[in-house]
Design a protein around this motif. Structure first.
Motif, mmCIF file in Angstrom:
data_model
loop_
_atom_site.group_PDB
_atom_site.id
_atom_site.type_symbol
_atom_site.label_atom_id
_atom_site.label_comp_id
_atom_site.label_asym_id
_atom_site.label_seq_id
_atom_site.Cartn_x
_atom_site.Cartn_y
_atom_site.Cartn_z
ATOM 1 N N CYS A 56 3.270 -8.171 14.413
ATOM 2 C CA CYS A 56 3.212 -7.159 13.347
ATOM 3 C C CYS A 56 3.875 -7.750 12.120
ATOM 4 N N GLY A 57 3.089 -7.988 11.089
ATOM 5 C CA GLY A 57 3.617 -8.669 9.921
ATOM 6 C C GLY A 57 3.481 -7.895 8.636
ATOM 7 N N GLY A 113 22.468 -0.248 11.207
ATOM 8 C CA GLY A 113 23.878 0.063 11.005
ATOM 9 C C GLY A 113 24.256 1.468 11.438
ATOM 10 N N GLU A 114 23.336 2.398 11.302
ATOM 11 C CA GLU A 114 23.586 3.786 11.686
ATOM 12 C C GLU A 114 23.275 4.056 13.163
ATOM 13 N N GLY A 115 22.796 3.031 13.875
ATOM 14 C CA GLY A 115 22.577 3.171 15.313
ATOM 15 C C GLY A 115 21.250 3.794 15.729
ATOM 16 N N PHE A 116 20.257 3.806 14.831
ATOM 17 C CA PHE A 116 18.955 4.384 15.171
ATOM 18 C C PHE A 116 17.900 3.340 15.517
ATOM 19 N N VAL A 117 18.156 2.098 15.188
ATOM 20 C CA VAL A 117 17.210 1.016 15.463
ATOM 21 C C VAL A 117 17.998 -0.166 16.012
ATOM 22 N N ARG A 118 17.465 -0.793 17.035
ATOM 23 C CA ARG A 118 18.092 -2.005 17.577
ATOM 24 C C ARG A 118 17.698 -3.211 16.724
ATOM 25 N N LYS A 119 18.619 -4.141 16.582
ATOM 26 C CA LYS A 119 18.344 -5.335 15.784
ATOM 27 C C LYS A 119 17.125 -6.084 16.293
ATOM 28 N N GLU A 120 16.923 -6.127 17.604
ATOM 29 C CA GLU A 120 15.774 -6.867 18.142
ATOM 30 C C GLU A 120 14.445 -6.262 17.701
ATOM 31 N N TYR A 121 14.432 -4.996 17.323
ATOM 32 C CA TYR A 121 13.195 -4.393 16.815
ATOM 33 C C TYR A 121 12.870 -4.937 15.428
ATOM 34 N N LYS A 122 13.876 -5.051 14.579
ATOM 35 C CA LYS A 122 13.652 -5.651 13.263
ATOM 36 C C LYS A 122 13.189 -7.098 13.420
ATOM 37 N N ASP A 123 13.701 -7.783 14.415
ATOM 38 C CA ASP A 123 13.329 -9.175 14.653
ATOM 39 C C ASP A 123 11.864 -9.329 15.050
ATOM 40 N N PHE A 127 3.541 -1.056 15.043
ATOM 41 C CA PHE A 127 4.870 -1.645 15.180
ATOM 42 C C PHE A 127 5.678 -0.892 16.239
ATOM 43 N N THR A 128 5.583 0.418 16.240
ATOM 44 C CA THR A 128 6.266 1.225 17.257
ATOM 45 C C THR A 128 5.731 0.893 18.647
ATOM 46 N N TRP A 129 4.428 0.719 18.759
ATOM 47 C CA TRP A 129 3.837 0.344 20.048
ATOM 48 C C TRP A 129 4.399 -0.998 20.527
ATOM 49 N N GLY A 161 0.844 -1.192 0.000
ATOM 50 C CA GLY A 161 0.000 0.000 0.000
ATOM 51 C C GLY A 161 0.871 1.230 0.000
ATOM 52 N N GLY A 162 0.237 2.373 0.180
ATOM 53 C CA GLY A 162 0.947 3.635 0.132
ATOM 54 C C GLY A 162 1.292 4.169 1.516
ATOM 55 N N ALA A 163 1.407 5.493 1.599
ATOM 56 C CA ALA A 163 1.820 6.153 2.837
ATOM 57 C C ALA A 163 0.866 5.858 3.988
ATOM 58 N N GLY A 164 -0.441 5.817 3.713
ATOM 59 C CA GLY A 164 -1.410 5.531 4.778
ATOM 60 C C GLY A 164 -1.223 4.144 5.361
ATOM 61 N N THR A 165 -1.004 3.173 4.495
ATOM 62 C CA THR A 165 -0.760 1.801 4.948
ATOM 63 C C THR A 165 0.481 1.744 5.833
ATOM 64 N N LEU A 166 1.552 2.371 5.366
ATOM 65 C CA LEU A 166 2.796 2.366 6.139
ATOM 66 C C LEU A 166 2.627 3.095 7.465
ATOM 67 N N GLU A 167 1.935 4.218 7.455
ATOM 68 C CA GLU A 167 1.733 4.986 8.684
ATOM 69 C C GLU A 167 0.954 4.173 9.708
ATOM 70 N N GLU A 168 -0.096 3.497 9.266
ATOM 71 C CA GLU A 168 -0.900 2.686 10.196
ATOM 72 C C GLU A 168 -0.074 1.527 10.761
ATOM 73 N N TRP A 169 0.670 0.850 9.886
ATOM 74 C CA TRP A 169 1.465 -0.293 10.347
ATOM 75 C C TRP A 169 2.597 0.160 11.263
ATOM 76 N N PHE A 170 3.289 1.236 10.896
ATOM 77 C CA PHE A 170 4.399 1.693 11.718
ATOM 78 C C PHE A 170 3.948 2.141 13.104
#
Length: 189
Positions: free
Chosen positions: A130-131, A151-161, A118-120, A106-115
């Protein structure tokens, strides 16, 4: 798992595979006895996922803001349709109703809702899965972006996991059914 919220576009995309896989996800949810919570429209990927559920005897719950009820064309054949005041109410209701969250392409709305959900999950407000349904490798660049952010230090690997991703709707739903989330405060060390 009783209900899964699916975030997706009111558009169909340029390749018919997006509509096909949205409908297939809907059918898969119904086969598993999982109710759909989604944006309430009858067009694009939103309509396809709802129709897949309904055609397979499942339940589809729509949540649509007043302003979008006519633009996105509210689906008239849903199990339930909630018309809310704005997008904030839509997202809050969908989050409350759902036991997990999947984003179709989807577009920006889809990403905004999912993110948002996911942030929560990252900060421990919920332990719901969250899939991403990676149709046509749509979300592969997003995973590359996550690697860059790590890699740039803004997100922890466990969050991607925390991201549950698959290109096959049936496999993704199986992963959700087996998911065992744990609420923890990831900010404390």
């Amino acid at each position: 798992m009783k209900r899964i919220a699916v975030f997706c576009g009111a558009s169909s995309g340029n390749d018919p595979i997006y509509i096909q896989e949205a409908k297939r996800l809907g059918k898969t949810l119904a086969v598993h006895g999982i109710e759909l919570v989604y944006g309430g429209a009858t067009v694009g990927c939103m309509g396809a996922v709802a129709n897949g559920v309904l055609e397979s005897g499942g339940k589809a719950i729509g949540v649509i803001p007043e302003k979008l009820a006519n633009i996105e064309i509210a689906h008239e054949h849903l199990t339930e349709l909630h018309i809310v005041k704005n997008m904030h109410e839509r997202k809050a209701m969908m989050a409350d109703l759902a036991d997990g969250f999947i984003a179709l392409p989807g577009g920006a709305g889809t990403l905004e809702e999912w993110f948002e959900v996911f942030t929560w999950a990252q900060i421990g407000y919920h332990a719901k899965p969250c899939g991403l349904l990676n149709v046509n490798n749509y979300y592969t660049p997003l995973l590359s972006l996550f690697d860059h952010m790590i890699g740039e230090g803004f997100v922890r690997k466990e969050y991607k996991d925390l991201i549950v991703m698959n290109e096959d709707p049936a496999t993704l739903v199986e992963q959700f059914v087996k998911h065992k989330g744990k609420v923890e405060n990831r900010w404390e060390r």
